[in-house]
Write a protein that holds these residues in place. Sequence first.
Motif, PDB file in Angstrom:
ATOM      1  N   PRO A 197     -14.979  83.016  52.309  1.00  0.00           N
ATOM      2  CA  PRO A 197     -13.533  82.770  52.306  1.00  0.00           C
ATOM      3  C   PRO A 197     -12.689  83.864  52.950  1.00  0.00           C
ATOM      4  N   LEU A 198     -13.273  85.010  53.248  1.00  0.00           N
ATOM      5  CA  LEU A 198     -12.478  86.124  53.778  1.00  0.00           C
ATOM      6  C   LEU A 198     -11.793  85.830  55.116  1.00  0.00           C
ATOM      7  N   PRO A 199     -12.481  85.274  56.124  1.00  0.00           N
ATOM      8  CA  PRO A 199     -11.758  84.998  57.372  1.00  0.00           C
ATOM      9  C   PRO A 199     -10.603  84.018  57.176  1.00  0.00           C
ATOM     10  N   ASN A 200     -10.823  83.020  56.339  1.00  0.00           N
ATOM     11  CA  ASN A 200      -9.765  82.050  56.073  1.00  0.00           C
ATOM     12  C   ASN A 200      -8.571  82.721  55.389  1.00  0.00           C
ATOM     13  N   ALA A 201      -8.860  83.607  54.450  1.00  0.00           N
ATOM     14  CA  ALA A 201      -7.784  84.311  53.746  1.00  0.00           C
ATOM     15  C   ALA A 201      -7.060  85.284  54.665  1.00  0.00           C
ATOM     16  N   LEU A 202      -7.798  85.943  55.545  1.00  0.00           N
ATOM     17  CA  LEU A 202      -7.171  86.913  56.444  1.00  0.00           C
ATOM     18  C   LEU A 202      -6.287  86.243  57.499  1.00  0.00           C
ATOM     19  N   PHE A 203      -6.767  85.121  58.037  1.00  0.00           N
ATOM     20  CA  PHE A 203      -6.019  84.457  59.105  1.00  0.00           C
ATOM     21  C   PHE A 203      -5.000  83.450  58.588  1.00  0.00           C
ATOM     22  N   ALA A 204      -4.960  83.207  57.295  1.00  0.00           N
ATOM     23  CA  ALA A 204      -4.014  82.217  56.750  1.00  0.00           C
ATOM     24  C   ALA A 204      -2.569  82.665  56.913  1.00  0.00           C
ATOM     25  N   ARG A 205      -2.334  83.938  56.929  1.00  0.00           N
ATOM     26  CA  ARG A 205      -0.967  84.467  57.068  1.00  0.00           C
ATOM     27  C   ARG A 205      -0.486  84.483  58.511  1.00  0.00           C
ATOM     28  N   CYS A 206      -1.362  84.174  59.440  1.00  0.00           N
ATOM     29  CA  CYS A 206      -1.011  84.211  60.859  1.00  0.00           C
ATOM     30  C   CYS A 206      -0.543  82.845  61.335  1.00  0.00           C
ATOM     31  N   GLY A 207       0.258  82.185  60.537  1.00  0.00           N
ATOM     32  CA  GLY A 207       0.734  80.849  60.878  1.00  0.00           C
ATOM     33  C   GLY A 207       1.659  80.871  62.072  1.00  0.00           C
ATOM     34  N   GLY A 208       1.902  79.717  62.577  1.00  0.00           N
ATOM     35  CA  GLY A 208       2.768  79.591  63.744  1.00  0.00           C
ATOM     36  C   GLY A 208       4.229  79.603  63.363  1.00  0.00           C
ATOM     37  N   ASP A 209       4.992  78.812  64.054  1.00  0.00           N
ATOM     38  CA  ASP A 209       6.432  78.721  63.864  1.00  0.00           C
ATOM     39  C   ASP A 209       6.739  77.995  62.552  1.00  0.00           C
ATOM     40  N   ASP A 210       7.665  78.528  61.773  1.00  0.00           N
ATOM     41  CA  ASP A 210       8.029  77.896  60.511  1.00  0.00           C
ATOM     42  C   ASP A 210       8.872  76.636  60.716  1.00  0.00           C
ATOM     43  N   PHE A 211       9.470  76.482  61.870  1.00  0.00           N
ATOM     44  CA  PHE A 211      10.383  75.374  62.095  1.00  0.00           C
ATOM     45  C   PHE A 211       9.721  74.157  62.724  1.00  0.00           C
ATOM     46  N   SER A 212       8.536  74.321  63.261  1.00  0.00           N
ATOM     47  CA  SER A 212       7.872  73.166  63.878  1.00  0.00           C
ATOM     48  C   SER A 212       7.103  72.391  62.822  1.00  0.00           C
ATOM     49  N   THR A 213       7.220  71.070  62.897  1.00  0.00           N
ATOM     50  CA  THR A 213       6.526  70.221  61.921  1.00  0.00           C
ATOM     51  C   THR A 213       5.469  69.341  62.576  1.00  0.00           C
ATOM     52  N   GLU A 214       5.317  69.441  63.900  1.00  0.00           N
ATOM     53  CA  GLU A 214       4.349  68.584  64.561  1.00  0.00           C
ATOM     54  C   GLU A 214       2.922  69.006  64.248  1.00  0.00           C
ATOM     55  N   TYR A 215       2.638  70.269  64.272  1.00  0.00           N
ATOM     56  CA  TYR A 215       1.280  70.776  64.112  1.00  0.00           C
ATOM     57  C   TYR A 215       1.324  71.917  63.119  1.00  0.00           C
ATOM     58  N   ASP A 216       0.601  71.769  62.008  1.00  0.00           N
ATOM     59  CA  ASP A 216       0.693  72.770  60.967  1.00  0.00           C
ATOM     60  C   ASP A 216      -0.340  73.886  61.113  1.00  0.00           C
ATOM     61  N   GLY A 217      -1.106  73.913  62.190  1.00  0.00           N
ATOM     62  CA  GLY A 217      -2.086  74.963  62.409  1.00  0.00           C
ATOM     63  C   GLY A 217      -1.728  75.803  63.612  1.00  0.00           C
ATOM     64  N   SER A 218      -2.367  76.926  63.728  1.00  0.00           N
ATOM     65  CA  SER A 218      -2.185  77.776  64.896  1.00  0.00           C
ATOM     66  C   SER A 218      -3.549  78.297  65.310  1.00  0.00           C
ATOM     67  N   GLY A 219      -3.583  79.016  66.397  1.00  0.00           N
ATOM     68  CA  GLY A 219      -4.844  79.546  66.894  1.00  0.00           C
ATOM     69  C   GLY A 219      -5.566  80.445  65.903  1.00  0.00           C
ATOM     70  N   PRO A 220      -4.890  81.466  65.357  1.00  0.00           N
ATOM     71  CA  PRO A 220      -5.575  82.333  64.394  1.00  0.00           C
ATOM     72  C   PRO A 220      -6.022  81.603  63.127  1.00  0.00           C
ATOM     73  N   VAL A 221      -5.221  80.667  62.647  1.00  0.00           N
ATOM     74  CA  VAL A 221      -5.604  79.907  61.453  1.00  0.00           C
ATOM     75  C   VAL A 221      -6.845  79.071  61.738  1.00  0.00           C
ATOM     76  N   ASP A 222      -6.874  78.425  62.892  1.00  0.00           N
ATOM     77  CA  ASP A 222      -8.048  77.630  63.263  1.00  0.00           C
ATOM     78  C   ASP A 222      -9.279  78.511  63.466  1.00  0.00           C
ATOM     79  N   LEU A 223      -9.088  79.708  64.016  1.00  0.00           N
ATOM     80  CA  LEU A 223     -10.200  80.638  64.174  1.00  0.00           C
ATOM     81  C   LEU A 223     -10.752  81.058  62.813  1.00  0.00           C
TER      82      LEU A 223
END
Length: 130
Positions: A46-72
Motif C-alpha cells: 500500500p505504500l506507493p498508493n499512499a504516497l502518490f494519493a496526495r499528488c492529485g490533479g486539478d481540484d476543479f476538473s470533474t471529468e477525470y478523477d485520476g492523474s499521472g502520479p496517482v495512476d503510477l
Amino acid sequence: MAHAGIKTVILLSFVLAVGFLLVILSCALWSNWLPLLVALTFVLAPLPNALFARCGGDDFSTEYDGSGPVDLGRFITASVVVTGFALPLVLAHSEVITRGACVMSIAGGALVYGTILAYSQTFKEESDYE
C-alpha cells in the motif's frame, strides 16, 4: 465512532494477527524462511498508493478523477500485490518451498493485505464525513 471504531480496530487486529501467524507458520513448519518475503511484499504494497494519493490533479476538473502520479502509484501497488501472490507459486513450482507452505503463505498474505485495505478504507470514510 467510539463503540464502532474500537470494535473495528479489534476485529482488524485479530485478522492481521491470523494473517501473520499463517505466514510465520508457513515458514516455521517446513524450516524454510523464504515465504516470509510474502509478508514483506504485502506490508509494502500500500505504500506507493499512499504516497502518490496526495499528488492529485486539478481540484476543479470533474471529468477525470485520476492523474499521472496517482495512476503510477496504483500501478506499482498492483505490481507488488501480484508479486506477493506469484512469489510463493514460483517458489513452490521450483520446489524451493512445499505446496502447504505456498498455500499458507498466500492465505496469510491475502489476510494481511486485506486487513490493511479494510483499515485504510474504514478510517478514510470516517475522516471524509468530518
